[in-house]
Design an enzyme around this catalytic site. Structure first.
Site, PDB file in Angstrom:
ATOM      1  CG  ASP A  61      -6.328 -10.503  -0.367  1.00  0.00           C
ATOM      2  OD1 ASP A  61      -6.203  -9.764   0.625  1.00  0.00           O
ATOM      3  OD2 ASP A  61      -6.684 -10.088  -1.490  1.00  0.00           O
ATOM      4  CE  LYS A  64       0.252 -12.751   4.859  1.00  0.00           C
ATOM      5  NZ  LYS A  64      -0.519 -12.910   3.615  1.00  0.00           N
ATOM      6  CB  THR A  65      -4.063  -9.150   8.677  1.00  0.00           C
ATOM      7  OG1 THR A  65      -2.841  -8.992   7.965  1.00  0.00           O
ATOM      8  CG2 THR A  65      -4.276  -7.980   9.600  1.00  0.00           C
ATOM      9  CG  HIS A 124       5.274 -10.868  -1.519  1.00  0.00           C
ATOM     10  ND1 HIS A 124       5.432 -12.071  -0.876  1.00  0.00           N
ATOM     11  CD2 HIS A 124       6.112 -10.896  -2.592  1.00  0.00           C
ATOM     12  CE1 HIS A 124       6.319 -12.811  -1.540  1.00  0.00           C
ATOM     13  NE2 HIS A 124       6.744 -12.112  -2.577  1.00  0.00           N
TER      14      HIS A 124
END
Ligand SMILES: Nc1nc2c(ncn2[C@@H]2O[C@H](COP(=O)(O)OP(=O)(O)O)[C@@H](O)[C@H]2O)c(=O)[nH]1
Ligand SMILES: [Mg+2]
Length: 446
Positions: A61, A64-65, A124
């Site tokens: 959260d 990164k995306t 993760h």
């Protein structure tokens, strides 16, 4: 070469031609990312432009995306990438690497100078599996840290793994700067630079960029919006070096195959993983408890006898004064005293879930199975950390390995553990320890 005209040598060459096929190092255009690139690139990258493999790492959260999507959107406008929306990155298809299921999304993009294959994982566990199994190797990583949180447990875990797998360059993107005050940013920067130093990275000098991936994705042309993406791309271009083959270190050739040529002697075949091997070089053959001295009296590669070969070349080496029965696949031909034999190592290991083909039962201390690495297999005992009584399939941990015979294993070397012909674990060596005496079936003497 003077001996080329002799009939025996002709046979020797003939055999070489079969066994030593020219194998140039894998080009970027042949790698797994190429498939992705052809999916995501709007225009094909120029063939002479080199490719660099990177990835986003960091706590869940932290953005990164969002950052990955923002980079592609920004470069799409410049005609240097195909825009890959957030949702598409996060529903990355499952990949099988060494039998392990990993969700990872690879996007491709170019800057004015280079092309990048960028990996982003949704979860993760995917990061852990990806790094430990070496599924998508990274030449550098972008550590994403949300300014609202600072460092978090997964920030540290990803840095530790990056260090273990040999990622040496980290660029920091402090995200969500739209949500905090300037004083907080100073503190976060201090904290992250110190954290990087603690993990052995160049925290004092690595590029650190403040931004908001969300604002950049929305197309806001502000300092923390798209301008932060340009700063990040500039940092990637300048701070992350091209992956280069290491031709300077002492040479190392893990042996794939051995055979003898009558009248000439014993030949070992393999790919030179590092260094430069020259004709008449002094060498050692190490593995399976043995250490033999020799001289490399001839080298063959690319269908000819060569005075020297370099890292990445698939070669055959004629080794003097060594009998075929004394050497075998899995040993290493290396520069004298450059590598050490040991049977004890520290490692990070991931146990596959039952769904991935792994065990259904927990792994207890002193678990004994066959360990595979490079070109060899040796029985191995796995000791869990003192404070851990067992590991469950799907978990990862730090362990000590004890091999039945002394072998060459270097930090960063990957291995798998198999039980009844099924891969049950994958791991990476983190440290070579002094060897121990092993009696019978992996019972330690001390
Ligand atoms: N306010 C704000 N929210 C952000 C920013 N970047 C990402 N987010 C939000 O943070 C959440 C997690 O982002 P995501 O990219 O999925 O994080 P990941 O788990 O690290 O990949 C999402 O709801 C994003 O919209 C940012 O710069 N500012
Ligand atoms: Mg994500």
């Amino acid at each position: 070469m003077p001996h080329c005209n002799q009939p025996k040598t002709m046979r020797f060459w003939g055999l070489f031609r079969v066994l030593v096929q020219p194998q140039r190092p894998q080009l970027a255009s042949q790698c797994q990312f190429c498939l992705t690139r052809s999916r995501f690139f709007s225009s094909q990258p120029q063939p002479d432009r080199k490719n660099v493999n990177i990835g986003t790492i960091g706590h869940v959260d932290h953005g990164k995306t969002t950052l990955t999507a923002a980079i592609t959107k920004y470069l799409h406008k410049k005609g240097l990438a195909k825009y890959v929306p957030y949702g598409e990155i996060d529903k990355a298809p499952e990949e099988k690497a060494r039998g392990i299921t990993i969700n990872a999304c690879h996007v491709g993009y170019s800057t004015e100078r280079r092309t990048y294959a960028h990996t982003d994982c949704p979860g993760h566990a995917d990061y852990i599996k990806n790094m430990i199994s070496g599924a998508s190797q990274m030449d550098g990583a972008v550590l994403v840290v949300a300014a609202t949180d600072g460092q978090m447990p997964q920030t540290r875990e990803h840095l530790l793994l990056a260090k273990q797998v040999g990622v040496s360059k980290i660029i920091v993107y402090i995200n969500k700067t739209d949500l905090v005050d300037a004083e907080v940013l100073e503190l976060v920067e201090l904290e992250i630079r110190e954290l990087l130093e603690d993990f052995g990275f160049d925290g004092a000098h690595c590029p650190l960029i403040f931004g908001s991936a969300l604002e950049a994705l929305e197309g806001q042309d502000t300092e923390r919006g798209t301008k932060s993406i340009q700063k990040l791309l500039d940092a990637l271009d300048s701070y992350i070096p091209y992956p280069e083959r290491d031709c300077k270190s002492p040479f190392m050739l893990p042996i794939d195959n051995t055979f003898s040529v009558s009248g000439r002697g014993t030949v070992v075949v393999g790919t030179l993983t590092r260094g430069t091997l020259k004709k008449n070089a002094e060498a050692e053959l190490l593995g399976f408890d043995l250490s033999l001295k020799t001289t490399v009296s001839d080298i063959q590669a690319f269908k000819q006898s060569l005075p020297e070969v370099r890292a990445g070349d698939h070669v055959g080496a004629l080794v003097r004064n060594v009998k075929l029965k004394d050497i075998k696949r899995g040993m290493v031909l290396c520069a004298p005293k450059s590598l050490k034999l040991s049977n004890r190592f520290k490692a990070s290991i991931y146990f596959l879930t039952k769904g991935e083909g792994g065990r259904s039962k927990p792994i207890a201390n002193k678990y004994c199975q066959q360990l595979f690495s490079q070109t060899w297999t040796v029985p191995c005992r796995i000791d869990l950390d003192d404070d851990v009584t067992m590991l469950m399939p799907g978990e990862y941990g730090n362990v000590k390995l004890t091999l039945l015979w002394k072998m060459v294993m270097s930090p960063g070397q990957q291995f798998t553990v198999r039980e009844n012909n099924f891969t049950v674990a994958t791991g990476i060596v983190t440290e070579t320890m002094p060897d121990v005496e092993v009696k019978g079936k992996l019972h330690l003497v001390d």
